[in-house]
Design an enzyme around this catalytic site. Structure first.
Site, PDB file in Angstrom:
ATOM      1  CB  SER A  38      83.862  59.813  39.146  1.00  0.00           C
ATOM      2  OG  SER A  38      83.534  58.969  40.233  1.00  0.00           O
ATOM      3  CG  ASP A 316      89.033  61.874  45.413  1.00  0.00           C
ATOM      4  OD1 ASP A 316      88.677  60.710  45.689  1.00  0.00           O
ATOM      5  OD2 ASP A 316      88.681  62.451  44.362  1.00  0.00           O
ATOM      6  CG  HIS A 319      87.302  59.338  42.682  1.00  0.00           C
ATOM      7  ND1 HIS A 319      86.867  60.522  43.238  1.00  0.00           N
ATOM      8  CD2 HIS A 319      86.258  58.829  41.978  1.00  0.00           C
ATOM      9  CE1 HIS A 319      85.608  60.727  42.880  1.00  0.00           C
ATOM     10  NE2 HIS A 319      85.216  59.714  42.125  1.00  0.00           N
TER      11      HIS A 319
END
EC number: 3.1.1.-
Length: 349
Positions: A38, A316, A319
């Site tokens: 991600s 978040d 990340h």
């Protein structure tokens, strides 16, 4: 520690020089291929049946194209590297790319992706590292990209975090933490990594930047679940250390065994220091900028975010913000956190 802080400060001084110098050089490499999770994903998970997707607001709040599937408020690390390499546009995700795009570059990264095939399976569909390489093989063969061109392309890999976050430190439905010690698990991951890296070499990769795992114990998620109220989760960071040590050794092993290729290790872990972040203008290093519901990892849809995103390290609960991504990308480009080669040096080969 002092060296890491000093390097970070040098980065700030050097930043303005890059744009002027690079503008005169034009595109630095003929193509750029991205593999990972991600941290590098720029939209591949949008079309998958998975909970690991972020094609909604407030993700992309500072990105010109809005929510695209990037796990940040703005650009991710490959986006910034593409800019530094003077590409005219960002490297497109595999799921929306035609084979012809393989002549310029493709991003194969998938949120939740791991070295182990079972990693993140509880999230739904995920493109593992093994599958990403399979997709790459298919694309370059279909497009008939010449081997001599593939040899000149840049390859960046960021994989391994989910093998800890969404496997080793998440017992159900996984059992790896029962089977392996920290060192044994790292050895197991590196054995697979060696095989996959060799596959990329066989497919023409000769300029490869391998990113280590960051201080996962300092993410808001792991602080909440494993921190015990005393800051970073030391146990989690301790687990990651042997993986990074072995990955760096693997890079040197490949440089020794494959004289026609250059591999470099990007050490994010060692450069992460609250004081260094503070000196670079960050003021919040242990909390998310966006609203995250209790027990969750990703931003809540259309909920408030912090007023000044550039002062936060984390967007978040896992990340990074665009500002933090910028620090990592430019430090890797300049060679401040790489060994033995900078990304800019790889590009010049």
């Amino acid at each position: 520690m002092a060296e890491a802080i000093f390097k970070a400060l040098l980065l700030v001084i050097a930043t303005t020089a890059f744009a002027t110098t690079e503008a005169a050089l034009g595109q630095r490499v003929p193509c750029y291929f991205v593999f990972g999770d991600s941290v590098f994903d720029n939209g591949n998970n949008n079309v998958l049946n998975t909970s690991a997707k972020v094609n909604y607001s407030p993700y992309g709040i500072d990105f010109a194209r809005g929510p695209t599937g990037r796990f940040s408020n703005g650009r991710n690390i490959p986006d910034i590297i593409a800019e530094l390499m003077r590409f005219s546009d960002y490297i497109p995700p595999f799921t929306g790319a035609s084979p012809e795009q393989a002549h310029i570059g493709i991003n194969y990264a998938s949120g939740g992706g791991g070295i182990r095939e079972e990693t993140s399976q509880h999230l739904g569909e995920i493109i593992s590292f093994k599958k990403q390489i399979k997709n790459h093989r298919s694309m370059i063969m279909t497009a008939k990209v010449p081997e001599e061109k593939l040899n000149k392309c840049l390859y960046t890999i960021n994989i391994g975090s989910n093998d800890y976050l969404n496997n080793y430190f998440m017992p159900a439905p996984y059992m790896t933490n029962k089977k392996f010690s920290f060192d044994e698990y790292a050895d197991s991951l590196i054995r697979s990594y060696r095989s996959y890296l060799k596959s990329l070499y066989v497919l023409g990769a000769r300029k490869v930047a391998v990113f280590g795992v960051s201080k996962l114990g300092c993410t808001p998620r792991m602080i909440a679940s494993h921190g015990g109220g005393n800051g970073c989760a030391a146990e989690v960071n301790k687990a990651v250390e042997p993986f990074n040590k072995n990955l760096k050794a693997l890079v040197y092993e490949f440089n020794r065994d494959f004289a026609d290729a250059k591999f470099t290790f990007v050490d994010i872990f060692s450069g992460q220091s609250p004081f260094a972040f503070f000196m670079l203008g960050f003021r919040v290093t242990d909390k998310s900028c966006c609203t995250v519901k209790p027990g969750e990892e990703l931003c809540a849809t259309n909920e408030p975010v912090c007023p000044v995103q550039r002062r936060y390290v984390y967007w978040d609960n896992v990340h990074s913000t665009e500002a933090a991504n910028m620090v990592v990308a430019k430090a890797a480009y300049a060679g401040l956190i790489t060994s033995p080669y900078s990304l800019s040096w790889l590009a010049r080969l």
